[in-house]
Scaffold this active site. Sequence first.
Site, short mmCIF file in Angstrom:
data_model
loop_
_atom_site.label_atom_id
_atom_site.label_comp_id
_atom_site.label_asym_id
_atom_site.label_seq_id
_atom_site.Cartn_x
_atom_site.Cartn_y
_atom_site.Cartn_z
N ASN A 8 7.91 9.75 33.94
CA ASN A 8 8.82 8.61 34.13
C ASN A 8 7.97 7.34 34.16
OD1 ASN A 8 10.66 6.71 35.03
ND2 ASN A 8 10.92 7.60 37.07
N TRP A 9 8.02 6.59 33.08
CA TRP A 9 7.18 5.39 32.97
C TRP A 9 7.70 4.24 33.85
CZ3 TRP A 9 5.79 4.54 27.06
CH2 TRP A 9 4.98 5.59 26.63
N LYS A 10 8.91 4.37 34.35
CA LYS A 10 9.55 3.28 35.12
C LYS A 10 9.47 1.99 34.29
CE LYS A 10 8.53 5.86 39.25
NZ LYS A 10 8.25 5.90 40.67
N HIS A 94 17.80 8.27 40.68
CA HIS A 94 16.44 8.06 41.19
C HIS A 94 16.48 7.16 42.42
CE1 HIS A 94 12.27 6.83 41.47
NE2 HIS A 94 11.97 7.87 40.72
N GLU A 96 14.71 4.80 43.40
CA GLU A 96 14.51 3.36 43.17
C GLU A 96 15.81 2.71 42.69
OE1 GLU A 96 11.08 3.80 40.65
OE2 GLU A 96 9.92 4.41 42.40
N GLU A 168 12.90 14.90 45.17
CA GLU A 168 11.98 13.77 45.23
C GLU A 168 12.08 13.10 46.60
OE1 GLU A 168 10.44 12.32 41.36
OE2 GLU A 168 12.06 11.00 41.90
N GLY A 174 5.16 7.44 45.01
CA GLY A 174 4.24 6.30 44.88
C GLY A 174 3.41 6.03 46.12
N SER A 214 4.12 11.60 43.99
CA SER A 214 2.66 11.60 44.06
C SER A 214 2.02 12.85 43.44
CB SER A 214 2.19 11.43 45.51
OG SER A 214 2.58 10.17 46.00
N GLY A 235 5.56 10.05 38.06
CA GLY A 235 5.67 8.60 37.89
C GLY A 235 4.32 8.02 37.53
N GLY A 236 3.62 7.45 38.51
CA GLY A 236 2.35 6.76 38.30
C GLY A 236 1.37 7.49 37.40
P1 PGA Z 1 5.15 8.94 41.59
O1 PGA Z 1 6.70 8.74 41.23
O2 PGA Z 1 4.66 10.11 40.79
O3 PGA Z 1 4.50 7.65 41.21
O4 PGA Z 1 5.09 9.21 43.05
C1 PGA Z 1 7.56 9.84 41.07
C2 PGA Z 1 8.94 9.39 40.71
O5 PGA Z 1 9.35 8.30 41.13
O6 PGA Z 1 9.65 10.10 39.99
#
Ligand code: PGA
Length: 252
Positions: A8-10, A94, A96, A168, A174, A214, A235-236
């Site tokens: 997930n590149w966000k 998600h 966010e 999640e 993050g 993470s 994510g990251g």
């Molecule tokens: P992260 O994000 O790997 O940066 O913790 C995961 C996500 O939001 O799906």
Amino acid sequence: MKNLIIGNWKCNPTTLKESRQLFDSVRKGAKNIKKSEVVICPPYARFLIFNFKFLKNIKIGAQNCFWEECGAYTGEVSAAMLKDIGCEYVIVGHSERRKYFNETNEIVNKKLKAIIDAKLKPILCVGETQEQRNNGETEKVLEEQISEAVKNISSPKFCESGTCIAYEPVWAIGTGNPCDYEEAQKMGLLIRKIISEIYNRPASQRFRLIYGGSVKSENAAGYIKEAGLNGLLVGGASLDAKEFLGIIKSVE
Ligand code: PGA
């Protein structure tokens, strides 16, 4: 069933050039992957640089979608439009989006229905905050998020949709503080139990259950090999081709 590894590149990277480089490196590096289905979820603004129909080893997912098919809804992109350009997966719910864009369980339900109707595969994200965990509300939160998300979606529809549920925990996203394997396994079993109470036992075995929060190349394999989950939402670490490929290769 193959593992599902999703990047997930966000809202990243900022430039087209960086996006192309990242995508090409992942695509080349993931050529001989056998045990996983690799999905990249870039921002909408990058969708047209990938010739979806010709991508063999990488699938494309969206990070969000709108529930109406078309109409006067400025700024929205519908599930039907995503299907039309060859997108296969859509992330929904998600944390966010719940936090910054006020997405409620009701909105998640409308989107989930639209995704299933468009014959796209949903990646439904659920998870508790640190505060909810501290207050002993984890089970209640997961129950609410899941039952409201799948409200009025019939059992056959759910089973045939290819829905994936991503556990999640918000406190792990993050933060560099991932959920440990034992807890991830416990939450996975809880999610399967919730689905079996809503539908039935076979339905509870028919979907992929993945973990996100993470995830890095050094901790990725344990979620699959020790916790018994079916994949990862990254994510990251998906913004660094070497790291993301390390995750994919660690579960081969
Ligand atoms: P992260 O994000 O790997 O940066 O913790 C995961 C996500 O939001 O799906």
